[in-house]
Design a protein around this motif. Structure first.
Motif, PDB file in Angstrom:
ATOM      1  N   ALA A 143       0.831  -1.211   0.000  1.00  0.00           N
ATOM      2  CA  ALA A 143       0.000   0.000   0.000  1.00  0.00           C
ATOM      3  C   ALA A 143       0.859   1.251   0.000  1.00  0.00           C
ATOM      4  CB  ALA A 143      -0.933  -0.008   1.213  1.00  0.00           C
TER       5      ALA A 143
ATOM      6  N   ALA B 285      -2.230  -0.070   9.896  1.00  0.00           N
ATOM      7  CA  ALA B 285      -2.710   0.135   8.529  1.00  0.00           C
ATOM      8  C   ALA B 285      -3.523   1.425   8.433  1.00  0.00           C
ATOM      9  CB  ALA B 285      -3.558  -1.060   8.094  1.00  0.00           C
ATOM     10  N   GLU B 286      -4.309   1.695   9.464  1.00  0.00           N
ATOM     11  CA  GLU B 286      -5.156   2.897   9.449  1.00  0.00           C
ATOM     12  C   GLU B 286      -4.340   4.180   9.465  1.00  0.00           C
ATOM     13  OE1 GLU B 286      -7.102  -0.626  10.554  1.00  0.00           O
ATOM     14  OE2 GLU B 286      -5.460   0.358  11.633  1.00  0.00           O
TER      15      GLU B 286
ATOM     16  N   GLU C 280      -2.049   6.180   5.447  1.00  0.00           N
ATOM     17  CA  GLU C 280      -2.343   7.267   4.518  1.00  0.00           C
ATOM     18  C   GLU C 280      -2.250   8.633   5.190  1.00  0.00           C
ATOM     19  OE1 GLU C 280      -5.536   6.875   1.763  1.00  0.00           O
ATOM     20  OE2 GLU C 280      -5.372   4.693   1.747  1.00  0.00           O
TER      21      GLU C 280
ATOM     22  N   PRO D  97      -4.505  -0.816   3.809  1.00  0.00           N
ATOM     23  CA  PRO D  97      -5.798  -0.254   3.405  1.00  0.00           C
ATOM     24  C   PRO D  97      -6.177  -0.764   2.030  1.00  0.00           C
ATOM     25  CG  PRO D  97      -4.075   1.424   3.348  1.00  0.00           C
ATOM     26  CD  PRO D  97      -3.488   0.232   4.019  1.00  0.00           C
ATOM     27  N   SER D  98      -7.459  -0.979   1.810  1.00  0.00           N
ATOM     28  CA  SER D  98      -7.920  -1.603   0.573  1.00  0.00           C
ATOM     29  C   SER D  98      -7.810  -0.689  -0.628  1.00  0.00           C
ATOM     30  CB  SER D  98      -9.377  -2.040   0.733  1.00  0.00           C
ATOM     31  OG  SER D  98     -10.192  -0.930   1.074  1.00  0.00           O
TER      32      SER D  98
ATOM     33  N   THR E 190      -7.170   6.705  -0.876  1.00  0.00           N
ATOM     34  CA  THR E 190      -8.157   7.773  -0.955  1.00  0.00           C
ATOM     35  C   THR E 190      -7.618   8.908  -1.809  1.00  0.00           C
ATOM     36  OG1 THR E 190      -7.262   8.781   1.060  1.00  0.00           O
ATOM     37  CG2 THR E 190      -9.045   7.195   1.323  1.00  0.00           C
TER      38      THR E 190
END
Length: 523
Positions: A7, A135-136, A139, A170-171, A174
């Motif tokens: 990611a 993971a959160e 970004e 994260p999938s 954004t």
């Protein structure tokens, strides 16, 4: 499942990152899972210091942040010197490292590559440093890191614990945040300039992308333009150009004769304005400053200041200012140029000969990017030299002043603009700090001309010690056989004397790959 390492790589691609300089290790393997199959080109230096300097040179030429992947502990420590150089010269750099697993941090368990406080260490030179602990958090951390490189650019650091890298990421990425440029009201600046009769412009590194607007402004004001080292290459050959150091008495006289000084994108630092360490600065009457950094503006007294990015402010100001009737701007600039060269020649250090050799290189490879180390030829040209490519003259001899800069930074520059001729300028002493990075030039077959002035000494330091009445100690490390070094790294090689430099350049150019050109200073 996409990991955090994957990611992270995709997020970098989405932000326009094309090249990463890095040396993989056991603590960054999972980051490389993200590079595999991505659009990122990975360049492998021979040392993390080389990685950082390559990222620096890449950033200066590409206009994008230079990105570095290095391991925990020694990897980061080896990158601190390039980060400090980048911080001093306002260069954007993203350094991504590993760090030991979260439950071990600050406990002194003796893990491999352990530091008491890696993040705290990086904060001494980075503008922003942050740990990605989940993971959160990824970004948001990347958003903050890239945002920190806006405004006054600088290096930033993200560390990812080894137990976080392989976690599910994260999938989706954004949308990336955007910010509007800072656009100050420049009407008062324009009004002040309209009232002045003898303006002098001080152009710093913040102007280096705005050659047209700077030229337009200078011509409208009939103002000589004094360039700091990081502004060299602007307004090449123009009658109003003063490509000479404001540390010189002759250039200070020009500045002090002005009734208004317009300082654009310059921190007014002593490595440009007081390189002789006299603790004096040129007296600047009615100084107006425009800079991207409010903190910088607060450090020197001025009658008027404006916070803004010169990429936007210079074109705006050039349009706003009314054209003055030509007065004596070109004459003042010409007198300052001539006096500066006379002053440098009178130093008796042979600097005039070095400047002539740099000019021979410029004539042989027009519009080249010239990347310098701390060496006498570069010191000389930093005093007086008019380069012919905006943003194409930079070196490690100012700001933080790190040796070993030229070889790796030139490699970064060549990767950023493959069409540009690139010349690395160094002495035999400084070359040995990062000599193994020649292997990268060979791996990538980069047509860089590595010019080495070989006097078998740190001669500038030896001269300084002797001038202070101290025996020159530790100043004469033996130089390697540069022809053998070239052969070992599969580079071309040529040896010349200063007198024959121009002739030899005609023989070896154009380059088909990297070459060492040794200038023998023993005679």
């Amino acid at each position: 499942m996409r990991t955090i390492g994957q990611a992270l790589a995709q997020n970098l691609v989405d932000r326009g990152v094309e090249v990463v300089f890095g040396i993989p290790g056991v603590h960054t393997i999972e980051l490389y899972r993200g590079i595999e199959g991505s659009e990122i080109r990975h360049i492998t230096p021979r040392h993390e210091q080389g990685a950082g300097f390559m990222a620096d040179g890449y950033a200066r030429v590409s206009g994008k942040p230079g990105v570095v992947f290095v391991i925990t502990g020694p990897g980061l420590i080896n990158t601190l010197t390039p980060m400090a150089q980048a911080r001093a010269d306002s260069i954007p750099m993203l350094v991504v490292t590993g760090v030991n697993r979260r439950d071990s941090l600050s406990k002194g368990l003796g893990l491999l590559h352990e530091l008491p406080d890696q993040l705290g260490l990086s904060q001494t030179v980075s503008k922003h440093a942050e740990q990605v602990a989940s993971a959160e958090a990824l970004e948001g951390a990347l958003h903050r890191a890239f945002a920190a490189m806006e405004g006054r650019p600088a290096p930033v650091h993200l560390e990812v614990p080894t137990d976080v890298m392989p976690l599910p990421g994260p999938s989706a990425v954004t949308s990336l945040p955007s910010s509007d440029p800072i656009l100050p009201d420049l009407s008062l600046v324009a009004a002040r300039l309209a009232e002045a009769k003898r303006v002098v412009i001080l152009a710093g590194g913040g102007c280096r992308t705005e050659n047209f607007a700077l030229t337009q402004l200078a011509e409208k004001l009939d103002a000589p333009v004094v360039q700091t080292v990081n502004a060299r290459g602007l307004m090449h050959g123009h009658a109003l150009t003063v490509a000479a150091s404001p540390s010189l008495a002759s250039v200070r006289a020009l500045i002090e004769d002005a009734d208004c000084v317009l300082a654009l994108g310059t921190e007014l630092g002593p490595t440009d304005y007081d390189m002789y360490a006299t603790n004096t600065y040129p007296q600047m009457e009615n100084m107006i400053r425009i800079d991207i950094c409010a903190d910088q503006l607060a450090r020197h007294e001025a009658v008027l200041t404006a916070v803004g990015d010169l990429k936007h402010c210079l074109p705006m100001l050039a349009e706003m200012v009314a054209r003055k009737a030509p007065n004596d701007g070109a004459e003042r600039a010409a007198q300052a140029r001539a006096a500066a060269m006379e002053e440098v020649t009178a130093l008796g250090l042979g600097y005039d000969a070095f400047i002539s050799q740099i000019e021979d290189l410029r004539a042989a490879l027009p519009h080249a990017v010239m990347v310098g180390d701390s060496t006498q030829a570069v010191y000389a040209a930093n005093l007086v030299y008019d380069h012919d490519r905006p943003g194409g003259w930079f070196n490690g001899a100012t700001g933080f002043g790190a040796l070993g800069y030229a070889i790796p930074a030139a490699i970064g520059a060549a990767l950023a603009d493959p069409a540009a001729p690139v010349i690395a300028l160094m002495g035999d002493g400084g070359a040995q700090f990062t000599l193994p990075e020649l292997g990268v030039a060979s791996d990538e077959n980069l047509p860089i001309l590595f010019v080495v002035w070989n006097n078998n000494a740190f001669l500038e330091i030896a001269n300084s010690m002797e001038a202070a009445g101290i025996k020159a100690t530790g100043c004469h490390p033996g130089a390697p056989d540069f022809s053998a070094i070239a052969a070992a790294y599969r580079l071309g090689f040529k040896r010349t004397t200063p007198e024959a430099l121009s002739q030899v350049l005609a023989e070896v150019l154009p380059l088909s790959g990297p070459m060492i050109l040794e200038v023998d200073m023993s005679a």
